[in-house]
Design an enzyme around this catalytic site. Structure first.
Site: not given
Ligand code: 13P
Length: 249
Positions: A9-11, A97, A167, A173, A212, A233-234
Site C-alpha cells: 500500500n503505497w499510500k 486512515e 491492521e 507506521g 509495521s 505500508g512503509g
Molecule cells: P506500515 O507498514 O507503514 O505500518 O503501514 C501499514 C498499512 O497501513 C498498510 O495498509
C-alpha cells in the site's frame, strides 16, 4: 490451501518516475514461479502508467479506495468500472486512515466493499482496533463490529470474493508491530467468527496482517496458522524490503 498474498500500500507517496522505477525493480525481483500472489495499491493518478507497466507480469495492481456508486455526481470518487478498465484487481476499503482522517464509517465502507465486488474487483477490507480500544480490552468487539457491517448487509458468502486485512491501528507506521501471537489471536478469532456462519468460506478466506511489517519480522508473522500474508505500508516503498517480505511469504 490458501495461497499467500502480499500487497504493498503505497499510500500518498511517489512521483511518476519513482513509481515506474519501483515497479520495474519489483518485477526484476519477482520469481516467475513465486508461490505467492503479489500486488501494489498505488495512488489513483499512478494507476494508468502502473497498469501498462504491470501488464503481462505476475505483479497485480490495486487502488487504495473505490466509490460506493457506479457513476454519477460523486465528486472526487473513482468507480469500479473505471478501475477495471486499467486492470485493477484489488481495491482497499476501510483502511484506518480513511476511517480516521476522512471519517468513513462502517456503512460507507461496506457499500464500497459491495461496489468493488459488483464491479469485479476484490475488496481488501481493512479492520482493526486503536490503541485505546486494545487497552480497554475491546479488540474482539471492534473487529467483530467492523466485519459484521459487511456480513449483515451483503452476506457471509460475499467474503468468498474478498480479502480481509487485520491492521491494528496502533501498529500502522509506528514501528510497533503486533507480536506474532497477538496477531494470530485476532486472525483466529476472525476466522472462527466467520466459520460459525460458513466453515468453507472461513477456511478459504485470505486474512492479511498489516502494521509495521518489515523484512525482519515478516517470516514469523506469516508463519502463524491464520496469517496468510501482509498488507505492507512503509516497507513496500523500497523494492528490496518489499521483495524480502514477499520472499518471507
Ligand atoms: P506500515 O507498514 O507503514 O505500518 O503501514 C501499514 C498499512 O497501513 C498498510 O495498509
Amino acid at each position: 490451501m490458501r495461497r499467500p498474498l502480499v500487497i504493498g500500500n503505497w499510500k500518498m507517496h511517489g512521483t511518476r518516475k519513482s513509481n515506474l522505477d519501483l515497479i520495474a525493480q519489483i518485477q526484476v525481483g519477482l520469481n516467475s514461479n513465486q508461490n505467492c500472489d503479489v500486488a501494489v495499491c498505488v495512488p489513483f493518478v499512478a494507476i494508468p502508467e502502473a497498469s501498462t507497466a504491470v501488464a503481462n507480469s505476475s505483479l497485480g495492481l490495486g487502488s487504495q479506495n473505490i466509490a460506493n456508486a457506479e457513476q454519477g455526481a460523486y465528486t472526487g470518487e473513482v468507480s469500479a468500472s473505471m478501475l477495471a478498465e486499467y486492470q485493477c484487481k484489488y481495491a482497499l476499503v476501510g483502511h484506518s486512515e480513511r476511517r480516521q482522517i476522512y471519517l468513513e464509517n462502517d456503512e460507507l465502507v461496506a457499500s464500497r466493499y459491495d461496489f468493488a465486488i459488483k464491479g469485479g474487483l476484490i475488496p481488501v477490507l481493512c479492520i482493526g482496533e486503536t490503541d485505546d480500544e486494545r487497552e480497554q480490552g475491546k479488540t474482539f468487539d471492534v473487529v467483530e463490529k467492523q466485519l459484521s457491517a459487511v456480513i449483515e448487509h451483503y452476506g457471509v458468502e460475499s467474503l468468498s470474493k474478498a480479502v480481509l486485512a487485520y491492521e491494528p491501528v496502533w501498529a500502522i507506521g509506528t514501528g510497533k508491530t503486533a507480536t506474532p501471537e497477538q496477531a494470530q489471536e485476532v486472525h483466529a478469532f476472525i476466522r472462527q467468527l466467520i466459520a460459525k456462519q460458513n466453515a468453507a468460506i472461513a477456511e478459504n478466506l485470505i486474512i492479511l496482517y498489516g502494521g509495521s511489517v518489515k523484512p525482519d519480522n515478516a517470516k514469523e508473522l506469516f508463519g502463524q496458522a491464520d496469517i496468510d500474508g501482509g498488507l505492507i505500508g512503509g516497507a513496500s516503498l523500497q523494492a528490496d524490503s518489499f521483495l524480502a517480505i514477499v520472499n518471507a511469504a
